[in-house]
Design a protein around this motif. Structure first.
Motif, short mmCIF file in Angstrom:
data_model
loop_
_atom_site.label_atom_id
_atom_site.label_comp_id
_atom_site.label_asym_id
_atom_site.label_seq_id
_atom_site.Cartn_x
_atom_site.Cartn_y
_atom_site.Cartn_z
N SER A 77 0.86 -1.19 0.00
CA SER A 77 0.00 0.00 0.00
C SER A 77 0.89 1.23 0.00
O SER A 77 1.75 1.39 0.88
CB SER A 77 -0.91 0.02 1.24
N THR A 78 0.70 2.08 -0.99
CA THR A 78 1.51 3.29 -1.11
C THR A 78 0.63 4.52 -0.90
O THR A 78 -0.41 4.65 -1.54
CB THR A 78 2.17 3.37 -2.50
N GLY A 79 1.07 5.39 0.00
CA GLY A 79 0.34 6.63 0.25
C GLY A 79 -1.06 6.42 0.79
O GLY A 79 -1.97 7.21 0.50
N GLY A 80 -1.27 5.37 1.51
CA GLY A 80 -2.58 5.10 2.08
C GLY A 80 -3.55 4.46 1.12
O GLY A 80 -4.74 4.28 1.43
N GLY A 81 -3.08 4.09 -0.08
CA GLY A 81 -3.95 3.47 -1.07
C GLY A 81 -4.24 2.01 -0.74
O GLY A 81 -3.75 1.45 0.25
#
Length: 638
Positions: free
Chosen positions: A103-107
């Protein structure tokens, strides 16, 4: 038992702590063995409540933060509370599901663009050392790993290991423990490689064993380094070139020195070879004149003109001329060949002979004019014949009387001599005759005989010396012909070496593969950008030392390519260019390149591979250049 994540449910029983079940989601899903559906969990509860599978216990390793490109060991320990760790044969991971998500940047969590783990089993353990590749993970990313589908057999009953989840964050800090683990892993692999490659383990570090021939460790870079050795090779090459131009006048040599030192100087006074041979001739041959030039010149020339021409004067030319004349000679009449002159030839020979005899009055040797003179009446006064016949000067032929002065008349006169008048020659020889100075003639004769005998002995000695000289000249090993053959052979070898040096002749493969000789391997890579591990080269026949590698972009690389790390050895244990360097951004134009320099040894049959990772199958356009040397004669990269 303690659990380090939730949700979990507890089932009342004898020991609540031993009846804990974990699932990410509990729902009415399909009945999948070892899965997380309500039906599956119900089966597990039933198993725990009855049968030997109730003895199954499992725990997971901690979920820790990790630095990008770091390694974490994810493991599940599996035990039988009665018997201890469950043996490898009773653990089944054929249906295991191990999914790593990012998960990148809360995605949302996703598997896109990341490498999936591969779990293995051992006694009481299912585990994987997972590397968070820098090309796939960034600071602040969250990871989540879910592992399920593991079953075990306990005393014939099947037990289901509950699913486990790990989750944490990627952070930029020095994970010292991870680095130490990496170093320990690499060190163990290096030690294993050295132990497998060397009959006796090195007594010091591998670099020491590379630099030193024994345990003295006396390496001196001014003389023993590759650069110093290269300088020495250049010096040797210069010397060889000098030798090629140095064969000539001995007084001008600087490297070859003198040829007689190579052959052994035959003269104790240290003379040159020419002087030694000349000295033998001057000492051993008693002639009216000595050679005025070199021995070969005296053999080839009849005088000091030195006009020898091998087309007419060589032994082969003389032999050809003799062979050509032999046919004509065999046509001349002789006692053995039964040849005869024809009538014309006979008449011509007779006419020429008659003319010659008459011109010089030689015909009168055969016949006179018929008169009865006692001397040859046509003989010229004081001629040769007159001198033979008559003792007067001038010799007048008419004074000769054949009845008294001819040989027959003289013989008759000797035969008729009175025996009493004959001289006893034997008495004269043995008698003592005193000469004018009072010396004994017999003694003088004996002395003369001694001198003659001495001269004869010296003549025999000279003959022996001459025979020895002839034998030496004819010697197939040490004679002049043999020495010329040897010199010609050496010149051929030097010419061959010169051709190798200036590139006229291609260097033989065996020489290019000798140990210590630098070799270059260039391989074009046009595989798909997502082809994965692709073999670049295989170490063949003998172990090789890799000195440098280059990944060269022949054109701007496709956007489908993410990374193209270059690795080597068993299971690509050695990293030459990792994903942090071998990226699409670093190769996104023609002639862009990344490189590595160092020293890595690989055994025969080891490989060097490129790991092509990307989002599509468009072909890359790369060239891999590998600089290496063979550790033993014959090694090369195929």
């Amino acid at each position: 038992m303690p659990i380090n994540h939730s949700p979990y449910i507890e089932v009342d029983g004898v020991d609540s702590a031993d009846n804990v079940f974990v699932s990410d989601v509990i729902g009415n899903k399909s009945d999948t063995t070892g899965g997380d559906s309500l039906v599956s969990l119900s089966k597990t509860i039933i198993t725990y409540l009855g049968g030997t599978a109730i003895q199954l216990r499992s725990t997971q390793s901690e979920s820790g933060r990790v630095e990008e490109d770091g390694i974490i060991n994810f493991n599940i320990s599996i035990i039988d509370i009665d018997a201890g760790p469950i043996v490898l044969a009773d653990i089944d991971i054929t249906s295991i599901s191990a999914v790593m998500e990012k998960s990148t940047g809360g995605g949302a969590f996703s598997t896109a663009g990341i490498t999936q783990p591969t779990f293995a089993k051992s006694d009481g353990l299912v585990s994987d050392d997972y590397r968070f590749l820098a090309a796939e993970w960034a600071n602040g990313d969250l990871y989540k790993l879910v592992v399920k589908g593991i079953t075990v057999t306990i005393e014939g009953d099947t037990g289901y290991v509950i699913p486990y989840t790990w989750s944490s964050v990627i952070s930029e800090y020095q994970n010292i423990e991870t680095k130490i683990d990496n170093i320990q892993t690499d060190t163990t692999a290096i030690i294993a490689d050295i132990t497998a490659a060397v009959d006796e383990p090195p007594t010091a570090k591998s670099l020491h064993d590379t630099l030193h021939k024994d345990g003295s460790y006396t390496y001196d870079n001014t003389t023993d380094s590759l650069e110093a050795i290269s300088d020495k090779v250049t010096t040797v090459d210069t010397v060889v070139d000098a030798i090629q131009t140095d064969v000539g006048d001995p007084s001008g040599r600087t490297n070859l020195q003198n040829l007689e030192d190579m052959m052994g100087n035959p003269d104790t006074a240290g003379k040159t070879l020419y002087e030694a041979i000349k000295n033998i001739r001057e000492t051993a041959i008693n002639g009216s004149s000595l050679p005025i030039a070199n021995t070969i010149s005296d053999i080839l020339h009849k005088d000091g003109s030195y006009t020898y021409d091998n087309t007419t004067d060589s032994l082969e030319a003389i032999s050809d001329a003799v062979s050509a004349a032999a046919g004509d000679v065999t046509e001349i009449p002789s006692e053995t060949n039964a040849k005869t002159f024809n009538a014309t030839a006979l008449a011509s020979i007779e006419a020429e002979a008659t003319d010659a005899l008459e011109a010089e009055h030689l015909d009168h040797f055969l016949q006179l004019d018929g008169a009865t003179q006692k001397y040859p009446e046509n003989c010229e006064t004081d001629s040769i014949l007159a001198k033979i016949l008559v003792k007067a000067d001038p010799a007048v032929p008419s004074q000769y009387d054949n009845s008294t002065d001819s040989l027959e008349a003289i013989r008759d006169n000797i035969d008729t001599l009175n025996a009493a008048d004959q001289v006893d020659l034997d008495a004269i020889i043995v008698g003592t005759i005193t000469n004018a100075t009072g010396a004994d003639v017999a003694t003088d004769v004996v002395a003369v005989k001694g001198v003659v005998d001495s001269i004869e002995t010296k003549v025999d000695t000279v003959d022996t010396v001459v025979d020895g000289i002839q034998t030496d000249l004819d010697n197939a090993t040490d004679g002049l012909g043999a020495l010329k053959t040897l010199i010609d052979a050496n010149k051929t070898v030097i010419d061959t070496i010169d051709d190798f040096v200036d590139g006229t002749t291609t260097t033989p493969t065996a020489y290019r593969r000798e140990y210590g000789v630098t070799q270059i391997k260039e391989v074009s890579i046009t595989a798909a950008a997502n082809a994965g591990v692709t073999t670049v080269a295989t170490i063949t026949t003998q172990p090789c030392l890799i000195k440098s590698v280059v990944i060269h972009a022949d054109a701007a690389q496709t956007g489908d390519m993410t990374t193209c790390g270059l690795y080597g050895g068993t299971n690509q244990v050695v990293e030459f260019l990792g994903v942090a360097d071998a990226t699409q951004a670093n190769l996104n134009a023609a002639d862009m390149q990344v490189s590595w320099t160092g020293a890595v040894r690989f055994a025969a049959s080891d490989t060097i591979a490129i790991d092509l990772q990307g989002t599509g199958a468009t072909a890359v356009d790369l060239t891999i250049i590998i600089e290496y040397i063979s550790c033993v004669d014959g090694g090369y990269l195929a």
